[in-house]
Scaffold this motif. Structure first.
Motif, mmCIF file in Angstrom:
data_model
loop_
_atom_site.group_PDB
_atom_site.id
_atom_site.type_symbol
_atom_site.label_atom_id
_atom_site.label_comp_id
_atom_site.label_asym_id
_atom_site.label_seq_id
_atom_site.Cartn_x
_atom_site.Cartn_y
_atom_site.Cartn_z
ATOM 1 N N PRO A 1 0.799 -1.232 0.000
ATOM 2 C CA PRO A 1 0.000 0.000 0.000
ATOM 3 C C PRO A 1 0.833 1.285 0.000
ATOM 4 O O PRO A 1 0.312 2.351 -0.337
ATOM 5 N N LYS A 2 2.116 1.205 0.342
ATOM 6 C CA LYS A 2 2.948 2.409 0.339
ATOM 7 C C LYS A 2 3.499 2.728 -1.061
ATOM 8 O O LYS A 2 3.990 3.811 -1.312
ATOM 9 N N ALA A 3 3.450 1.771 -1.965
ATOM 10 C CA ALA A 3 4.022 1.969 -3.299
ATOM 11 C C ALA A 3 3.193 2.971 -4.099
ATOM 12 O O ALA A 3 2.002 3.148 -3.855
ATOM 13 N N HIS A 4 3.842 3.617 -5.055
ATOM 14 C CA HIS A 4 3.211 4.670 -5.836
ATOM 15 C C HIS A 4 2.466 4.090 -7.055
ATOM 16 O O HIS A 4 1.270 4.302 -7.206
ATOM 17 N N LEU A 5 3.149 3.336 -7.918
ATOM 18 C CA LEU A 5 2.510 2.729 -9.096
ATOM 19 C C LEU A 5 2.122 1.295 -8.736
ATOM 20 O O LEU A 5 2.975 0.418 -8.649
ATOM 21 N N ARG A 6 0.821 1.054 -8.560
ATOM 22 C CA ARG A 6 0.384 -0.243 -8.039
ATOM 23 C C ARG A 6 -0.452 -1.032 -9.031
ATOM 24 O O ARG A 6 -0.963 -2.097 -8.692
ATOM 25 N N LYS A 7 -0.589 -0.497 -10.236
ATOM 26 C CA LYS A 7 -1.416 -1.167 -11.225
ATOM 27 C C LYS A 7 -0.593 -2.250 -11.910
ATOM 28 O O LYS A 7 0.514 -2.006 -12.381
ATOM 29 N N GLU A 8 -1.140 -3.449 -11.964
ATOM 30 C CA GLU A 8 -0.419 -4.539 -12.632
ATOM 31 C C GLU A 8 -0.416 -4.320 -14.146
ATOM 32 O O GLU A 8 -1.373 -3.787 -14.706
ATOM 33 N N VAL A 9 0.673 -4.725 -14.787
ATOM 34 C CA VAL A 9 0.777 -4.576 -16.244
ATOM 35 C C VAL A 9 1.303 -5.880 -16.845
ATOM 36 O O VAL A 9 1.851 -6.730 -16.126
ATOM 37 N N THR A 10 1.133 -6.011 -18.152
ATOM 38 C CA THR A 10 1.633 -7.191 -18.864
ATOM 39 C C THR A 10 2.855 -6.810 -19.703
ATOM 40 O O THR A 10 3.122 -5.618 -19.918
ATOM 41 N N ILE A 11 3.555 -7.824 -20.171
ATOM 42 C CA ILE A 11 4.705 -7.580 -21.057
ATOM 43 C C ILE A 11 4.252 -6.772 -22.275
ATOM 44 O O ILE A 11 4.927 -5.820 -22.693
ATOM 45 N N GLU A 12 3.090 -7.109 -22.789
ATOM 46 C CA GLU A 12 2.571 -6.409 -23.970
ATOM 47 C C GLU A 12 2.327 -4.931 -23.662
ATOM 48 O O GLU A 12 2.630 -4.057 -24.474
ATOM 49 N N ASP A 13 1.771 -4.663 -22.474
ATOM 50 C CA ASP A 13 1.557 -3.263 -22.067
ATOM 51 C C ASP A 13 2.871 -2.490 -22.103
ATOM 52 O O ASP A 13 2.947 -1.361 -22.574
ATOM 53 N N VAL A 14 3.913 -3.098 -21.537
ATOM 54 C CA VAL A 14 5.205 -2.405 -21.455
ATOM 55 C C VAL A 14 5.754 -2.157 -22.858
ATOM 56 O O VAL A 14 6.169 -1.041 -23.187
ATOM 57 N N LEU A 15 5.710 -3.196 -23.683
ATOM 58 C CA LEU A 15 6.281 -3.066 -25.032
ATOM 59 C C LEU A 15 5.506 -2.067 -25.875
ATOM 60 O O LEU A 15 6.064 -1.418 -26.754
ATOM 61 N N ALA A 16 4.196 -1.935 -25.578
ATOM 62 C CA ALA A 16 3.371 -1.016 -26.361
ATOM 63 C C ALA A 16 3.425 0.407 -25.823
ATOM 64 O O ALA A 16 2.921 1.333 -26.469
ATOM 65 N N SER A 17 4.012 0.608 -24.651
ATOM 66 C CA SER A 17 4.073 1.971 -24.101
ATOM 67 C C SER A 17 5.060 2.797 -24.911
ATOM 68 O O SER A 17 5.959 2.261 -25.563
ATOM 69 N N ARG A 18 4.913 4.111 -24.889
ATOM 70 C CA ARG A 18 5.688 4.935 -25.815
ATOM 71 C C ARG A 18 7.183 4.945 -25.455
ATOM 72 O O ARG A 18 7.555 4.843 -24.280
ATOM 73 N N ILE A 19 7.975 5.057 -26.497
ATOM 74 C CA ILE A 19 9.425 5.058 -26.291
ATOM 75 C C ILE A 19 9.835 6.415 -25.719
ATOM 76 O O ILE A 19 9.464 7.462 -26.252
ATOM 77 N N ILE A 20 10.597 6.369 -24.654
ATOM 78 C CA ILE A 20 11.158 7.610 -24.095
ATOM 79 C C ILE A 20 12.557 7.799 -24.685
ATOM 80 O O ILE A 20 12.801 8.708 -25.462
ATOM 81 N N SER A 21 13.468 6.937 -24.293
ATOM 82 C CA SER A 21 14.841 6.945 -24.817
ATOM 83 C C SER A 21 15.161 5.496 -25.138
ATOM 84 O O SER A 21 15.365 4.700 -24.228
#
Lengths: 150, 379, 393
Positions: free
Chosen positions: C180-200
């Motif tokens: 409960p102390k963590a900031h980003l607590r939403k679970e994600v999938t590998i696909e979610d990560v790969l589809a997220s926008r490229i920063i660097s």
């Protein structure tokens, strides 16, 4: 209750003394369009950009060595995100080991199509040969040169 | 004083002014660290840990320890930084030696003048909630303190003028080509140009060691830490009685208890006290139990704290002679250490057995430290 | 060392969030402190000295902001100093507090801090100014770009893929969902990560830590004080710091001492901590680790440096096999780690706090069963200054 904000900006100017070593490096870039490193006599390593002492041996570096303009990519990234006070994306930059040097020098990579990230990354992969290019008008600064694929 | 291993100062490099500007800040730090190692008769291989202190806003760097790690020998070594005050680097270095987990520590601090406006850099230290809108730089805070002192002790001004004259006189002996003698910048009432000195670039480094190391290397010229105290004033100037220095009283008690000192005025052969203005030196006299405020003017007039007096204070000329703002605290400690080690240079006093260093920094001496150094390992 | 040990007797952490508009900076510091003091069941009078944890001033927008926190930590007339080792600051502060006690001078020391990164509009601008003014700042360097280049080298040398990076995010987000102390607590999938926008490239949005606001504090005490007052504690048995070169280009090229793909000095720091704690076989002896890794890719070289794997290639394989998740062989970042919560000034202190809670058996839903010995680390500067700690029940 009402929660308020107050905007504050820091804006301070500094005039950093570069010392003899960096001054020589920039003068050579400006006047000759050439990059110089400095050698640590104990390890024989050529440090680029030049440092007046080696942080490994803590001994003063000794002789100047002209390096490049050819070299190989050691690291790169391609930036697609806008950051305040940085250029508009996309852009690629990284570190290059210039011929004759032992450490890598930072610079932009130019002349590469960055639209397709995977394809661009493949073009810039570690080990790729590049060449330093110099601007016509040089002020004696890091952005007087950049790297292009050889 | 409860320390498991009593730390000793075995090397110092004091560079209260560095000119011309032909070296980068990184190179200045390298030079200073190398000089301290040479003074200790050591090489970097003998150093087990490093503590540095600098002010990021003066340096123009976001995390100064990063740039300083290379020139101080931090590569492949244990390095930490205490940006709160230069004297805090000394304190932490001493604590680290005291644990017995390190044989030695190199402590280094510096203060450049590359920022276009030092007051502007200092004003960023005022919180954005209540104080940023005020013209609150360090000199303003010193002036607020000076006026608070004058309010309760009207003859403090006479004493302050005498203290300033004393320290400038000491400074002229210590530094044969005396510097600019007064700040050129704007003043804040009641602080006059004669009561401050302009910021200069300076740096300082010290080497600390355990008794075992000192013995193994047969080192002489050691200044042992007999007592050490440091304490802090509250966050806001408005919460303080600026005419007093309770944090220094607390720091002095720690240091004197540690050193077993009950009669401070006769315990020391000399002292180096932070004289950002002469009022800070006066407040230190009282908080360190060297002289109550109703005797400030008399003692300042009779030379008790001048060279040849009962307790010479600031034979180095103090901050009033050279003011590398951020590292003046550690310089006071190094000056006392070098007096004990017989390495103080032109202003060396004879037969120094024990000395007192006071470091005060931040807005109106928010951070206060007292260090007792002596020729004997135990007080 | 028996009888001279140093223990942790109180732990306080905020629930970390993007913004805390209800609290000023000192209010957030106070939040961690009050919780730690309640946990230690001590009055403020018992605190003999304070170590203040704060990384760049510019990030909070207040010069020497530790001065503003003096009241929040009860520092008036007490010994007080601030540590700044960049991102390692939180663990460096805990180690500095440890030295205060191990020196013999103090019995009870508080270390505390907070950050409000969410209020800084230009954090990568601030972080650009950690580099050399003339040689490096003209380049678009920031911590994301710096570590993207480390990831590129790690891929080149050891075969890490973008999917492997994503796997770390998936694991740590799952862990964070339990904390409960963590900031980003939403679970994600590998696909979610790969589809997220490229920063660097190759770092994508979901490979990155958030900018968090919150406070943390620890109360440390001497073994004598703990025993005399019959307090409960866990023990700091190993500490260390090590640094490597400031110059990123020196970590590449011909035979660098510290390779930029790796975390050389983190390994050196762990060596010191392990030697002090008598750890000879980390893979067997260590049951839980909180390793400072603000980007998914950096967890790999942190595991390598902690010697929780025989080789980088094996680290990649073991992560694929789930060995570093809760229930696996050596859970790494069971709290969700820096990847899910990054309030820079106290991020590395949270690593210490979380390991203390784990070996104490008080970690709650993200507890690693039966953990009695754990390690924590912090990374500061341009991946340059590292602090490590071993904590045992």
């Amino acid at each position: 209750m009402e929660l308020m904000e107050r905007q504050e900006t820091w804006s301070i100017t500094y005039n950093h003394a570069l010392g003899e070593t960096a001054s020589y490096f920039y003068a050579k870039i400006r006047d000759e369009g050439a990059i110089y490193g400095k050698r640590c006599a104990k390890t024989n390593r050529v440090l680029v950009p030049p440092r007046s002492f080696s942080d490994e041996t803590l001994l003063p570096t000794t002789d100047w060595v002209k390096v490049g303009p050819g070299g190989r990519i050691e690291a790169f990234t391609i930036v697609y995100e806008k950051f305040n006070n940085l250029p508009d994306p996309p852009y690629a930059f990284g570190y290059v080991l210039l011929d004759g040097a032992d450490t890598a020098l930072g610079g932009y990579f130019k002349g590469i199509d960055l639209k397709d990230p995977a394809a661009a990354a493949a073009k810039l992969k570690v080990g790729t040969r590049v060449k330093a290019k110099f601007a016509e008008k040089r002020t004696g600064a890091m952005l007087d040169f950049w790297f292009e694929l050889a | 004083m409860g320390l498991r291993n009593q730390p000793g100062v075995i090397g110092c490099a004091i560079r209260p002014v560095i000119a011309p500007r032909d070296r980068s800040l990184e190179e200045v730090i390298y030079d200073t660290a190398q000089l301290a190692l040479t003074d200790a008769g050591l090489t970097i291989e003998d150093i087990d840990g490093i503590v540095v202190a600098a002010n990021d806003q003066f340096d123009g760097r976001s995390i100064s320890v990063m740039m300083a790690s290379g020139p101080t020998g931090g590569v492949d070594r244990d390095i930490m930084s205490t940006p709160s005050a230069s004297e805090h680097a000394f304190v932490l270095g001493a604590l680290r030696v005291a644990t017995g987990q390190f044989r030695t520590q190199l402590v280094v601090s510096w203060s450049p003048t590359e920022v276009s406006s030092m007051p502007e850099a200092q004003r960023l230290g005022a919180d954005p909630y209540f104080h940023r809108a005020l013209p609150l730089d360090e000199l303003s805070a010193h002036a607020l303190q000076a006026s608070a002192v004058e309010q309760v002790q009207p003859d403090a001004r006479t004493a302050a003028e005498a203290v300033a004259a004393k320290n400038r006189s000491h400074g002229q002996q210590a530094w044969p080509q005396p510097p600019v003698t007064a700040a050129a910048g704007p003043m804040r009432w009641p602080v006059t140009p004669a009561m401050t000195s302009a910021p200069v670039t300076g740096s300082v480094a010290m080497v600390l060691a355990t008794p075992d190391f000192v013995q193994q290397r047969s080192l002489r010229d050691v200044a042992w830490i007999q007592g050490m105290g440091w304490a802090t004033e509250p966050s806001f100037l408005g919460d303080r009685d600026l005419a007093t220095a309770p944090a220094l009283v607390a720091a002095a008690k720690q240091a004197y208890d540690g050193a077993g000192i009950t009669d401070p005025i006769s315990a020391f052969d000399l002292a180096e006290l932070t004289d950002a203005t002469p009022y800070t030196e006066l407040l230190a006299y009282e908080a360190l139990s060297l002289c109550p405020r109703d005797q400030w003017a008399a003692r300042a007039a009779d030379g008790s704290f001048a060279q040849g007096g009962k307790l010479p204070v600031n034979l180095s000329g103090g901050v009033l002679t050279w003011n590398p703002v951020f590292c003046t605290g550690m310089i006071r400690i190094a000056e006392v250490a070098n007096q004990i080690r017989g390495r103080a240079g032109r202003h060396q006093a004879a037969n120094v057995r024990r000395g007192l260093a006071h470091a005060g920094s931040g807005f109106a001496m928010q951070y206060q430290s007292a260090i007792v150094l002596g020729k004997e390992a135990r007080a | 060392m028996s009888g001279n040990r140093v223990g942790i007797i109180g732990i306080g952490q905020s629930e970390f969030r993007s913004r805390r508009d209800d609290a000023s900076y000192p209010d957030l510091v106070r939040e961690g402190v009050v919780r730690a003091m309640e946990d230690a069941k001590l009055d403020f009078d018992a605190i003999q000295a304070v170590v203040y944890s704060l990384s760049p001033d510019a990030m909070i927008g207040i010069g020497n902001a530790e001065r503003l926190g003096i009241d929040a930590v009860g520092g008036r007339n007490k010994p007080f100093l601030r540590i700044n080792n960049g991102g390692a600051t939180g663990i460096s502060s805990a180690v500095a507090a440890y030295y205060h006690i191990a020196s013999g001078m103090f019995d009870v020391v508080l270390t505390a801090g907070a950050d409000k990164i969410g209020e800084c509009g230009d954090s990568q601008t601030v972080l650009n100014k950690i580099w050399d003014p003339s040689y490096e700042r003209p380049l678009p360097l920031g911590t994301i770009n710096m570590l993207a280049m480390s990831a590129v080298r790690y891929m080149d040398r050891y075969g890490m893929t973008e999917e492997d990076m994503a796997r770390v995010t998936v694991k740590n987000r799952h862990h964070a969902s339990l904390n409960p102390k963590a900031h980003l607590r939403k679970e994600v999938t590998i696909e979610d990560v790969l589809a997220s926008r490229i920063i660097s490239w190759p770092i994508k949005l979901l490979d990155c830590c958030p900018q968090s606001s919150g406070g943390a504090a620890l109360v440390l005490a001497s073994e004598r004080f703990i025993k005399d007052n019959k307090l409960d504690a866990v023990w700091i048995t190993g500490v260390g710091h090590a640094a490597e070169t400031y110059w990123m280009g020196d970590r590449m090229g011909n035979n660098p001492t510290a390779e930029h793909a790796d975390a050389y000095a983190l390994g050196r720091s762990f060596e010191k901590s392990y030697r002090m704690a008598g750890i000879t076989d980390p893979m067997k002896q260590i049951q839980v680790a909180e390793l400072y890794a603000p980007f998914s890719s950096t967890e790999y070289h942190s595991i390598d440096a902690a010697r929780l794997s025989p080789s980088p290639q094996e680290t990649i394989q073991r992560l694929r096999d789930g060995e570093y998740q809760i229930g696996g062989r050596i859970p790494v970042n069971p709290s969700g780690g820096t990847l899910c919560t990054n309030a820079i000034a106290v991020t590395a202190m949270a690593r210490v706090a979380e390991i203390a809670l784990q070996v104490w058996g008080r970690a709650g839903a993200h507890q690693v069963k039966g953990a009695k010995l754990g390690v924590a680390s912090g990374n500061g500067g341009d991946h340059q200054i590292f602090g490590t700690m071993v904590i045992e029940a």
